[in-house]
Design an enzyme around this catalytic site. Sequence first.
Site, PDB file in Angstrom:
ATOM      1  N   SER A 193       0.822  -1.210   0.000  1.00 13.49           N
ATOM      2  CA  SER A 193       0.000   0.000   0.000  1.00 13.49           C
ATOM      3  C   SER A 193       0.854   1.256   0.000  1.00 13.49           C
ATOM      4  O   SER A 193       0.420   2.302  -0.492  1.00 13.49           O
ATOM      5  CB  SER A 193      -0.938  -0.004   1.209  1.00 13.49           C
TER       6      SER A 193
ATOM      7  N   HIS B  68       1.389   4.531   4.541  1.00 17.53           N
ATOM      8  CA  HIS B  68       0.633   5.268   3.531  1.00 17.53           C
ATOM      9  C   HIS B  68       1.162   6.692   3.394  1.00 17.53           C
ATOM     10  O   HIS B  68       1.357   7.192   2.278  1.00 17.53           O
ATOM     11  CB  HIS B  68      -0.846   5.291   3.906  1.00 17.53           C
TER      12      HIS B  68
END
EC number: 3.4.21.105
Length: 841
Positions: free
Chosen positions: A531, A585
Amino acid sequence: MSSKGGSSRLGSKDLKKMTSRTERELRDSGRVRGEVERVEKRLRATAKVKEQPPTGDYKRRALASPGETAAPTFLVDSRGIPRKTSSTAPRKATLRPASSSPRLASSSRPTESTLPSSSSRALQGASSSSSSRPRRLHESASGRGGSGGSAGELRQEKKRLPELEAAEAAPASCVVELRDVTARKGRTSPATPPETAGSSVCGQGSHARTAEKLEEGTASHRDGSRRGSVDAETWATPGDGSSSHEFESSPQREERMQPQETGRRELSSEPRSGDLTKNGGDGGPRRHSCAWRKWREHMIQSFDITTHPFPPRGDGSPRRGKFLMIFLTSSVLFFVFLQELVLNVTTFNGRCMSPVLYPSHDAPESERTPRVISFGYGACEHNLGVSLFRREETKKDPRGRWTPGPLTERCASGRCASDDGWPSDLVQRGRAQRSPAAFDSPNPRVFSSLGALDTNKVRNYGEMFRVVWGMFLHGGWMHLLLNVSCQAQTLWILEPAWGFLRTLSLWIVGGVSGSLLSAVANPCTVTVGSSGAFYGLLGALVPFSIEYWDHIASPAWFLFCVSVLVMVAQFGNMVGVQGVDNNAHLGGLIGGLLFGFATIRSVHAFRWQGVAERMASSTLFWWMFPAEKRRSLREDNLQRVAREREERSSGRIPPPKFVWKFRGHEREWCVRFAAAVGLVTFWSVLWLYLLVPSYYESLSSPPGNFSFLGSTGCHCCRVQPFPGEEDKLPAFHPVRVNRGLFWCFVSEGVANLFCGRSSALNRGADVYGQTRQFEEALGDLPSARAGEAPLRIAKEEGESASVWQRLVKSAKKTYNAVLGNTTTPAAPSAAELAQQTRAGQ
């Protein structure tokens, strides 16, 4: 057939064959005659339109009569370069395109009266000297009888019909594949320049370029795309017949003129520098413009630069072969996840992969020596107290006290992959290592063995590969499919424009940036997933929209949607979703944003004037600008575009620089330099706090994983026994085995026990000196080591905080960390420790 007395008689069969053949020939000749008449009619119509007096220094005299012409003859060699001109006296001539010559065009085409009538059914030659003229397309059929000629001649005429059709069509070099880079649809359409007085069908200044090429002779052309344009724009009219030339065929010429580049092409319809010089103008600016075009094509051919982000629609898939990055990353991620499932099965959920059998702790002393089982899973079956296949039940062995355990099944993923650790009758406190598995994932215990991101092992054991390899692992099927689908959608936009190498570098930079920030800010947990790389792709969409501002239909809307998507994705994970590493992230987003600006090709299209005009005309921001302001912005922008176009046409532009794709603008280089410095600084600081002990030891209380409900908390320290208890702990106590390691724990109570801040020995201690408090504290270790990071605030025992209190406490902690007011509990002195020990006893 029989012959007698010099006469011949035809049989009935021969007569039928001849009759049918004659009818077929008559029918074919009628069809051919009709086609020839239609072609001649179109030729006369085209010649009438194109018959205009030429302009420039090479004006031709008006036709003395409908059948006479005084045009010079332009002879070209096999490369399409004029070699010789002959100015002969006017003579009778008619249009006769040669079958072996390329399709040529000229402004001095014959009039309608010079063409033969449709009843002649043939195209006559242009000169009486047949030896010096090219071969005719059609023979005259007037003397062939009523049948229109023999069968062989009819077949030849049918073969020449395509040449007649091609003769009246536009020259091949006039229809150039021109990609409209200013239009936002990105379509490719054949374009022809407008017709003007004194110019041919291919554009203006054809006679001037013809004369210049006559003077240059065998000189090389300035532009490859202009090669052969003169012979495609001029119709050859033979001269006195003193010399003849065999032209190359049209298919060969079209193959020779096939462009090598795949980018944009421009029509070479502007006059050459020699035309301006002869007409009294300055040819310098034109030379710069031509050199710029030549340099651009050289860069495209040499480095395969993609000049347009959106390929045109054509036959087949225009994006075929453009998504290597999508298929490569997706296949690698799927393959690695399948390997996770295989390892989860073969290692019994990560609990056993060694062939060494360890007897029970209560076995006779002579049988406690570990031994190697050379084949099968017998060692793991004994160590875990399970059986993989049905055996005959036997009584307990009085010596080894071993009986095959219950029959069990191994699972690759799902709830059945959960386990309760090791059996308590074989391993001391084995049940404390219980590890549950999600419905779609393998057991979390295998992640660390496969190379997941574990800051404690990176710092203490030098396993640097975990920073990169962790982003190839995934926690489950849902995690994998979500990341792969999101990456594919983003790469669908980026990869065709940026190419494979730039996109691959972006993906790696985003993933490593996310891993670094996660390892430094949240060193207590184990992290897996790509991610961070996906958020790097999202961050790169911002410089992508600026780089291709003129090619995107609604760039302001695109940039706005990207910003909203990033904020929703980031803040949505902070609402309270468990098991999501927001630090990874955020790090990937910063890394992708900086890398995109550091490698941006141009910010030339992103000007405030154009941005303000787009915002004023959009449905989202139009209310921010009054009507007068919107009108003023539009007029100013149109004037700017016209001014730049005039500067380019007049030649007031700098010569081409070496780095063409960056355009050499100072502002663009400042943006690239600032982004590159920011990315290097970002990585340098994170690497220092990850690897250098003096840096990461100063960060004893990292923020951990954060969310709107607070942070998980993280407490790091050196593992050491409580003062005065070094000799009282057993030899294989975890504190003595791991003494000296700098380890990070989720729970503050566990950190105090392992770091010597709290006593492990207390009233009611067992044989190993472990109290109930110590055992309860160890209960938090499996979740921390297995990568499960429940989103909670690390609080003292007996403290029950509400959500609001957690938010306030998290805000205070962040405020103190930013201002440098974080207070670390000081280590107690020797006198205080002795006093606490006596009080406890």
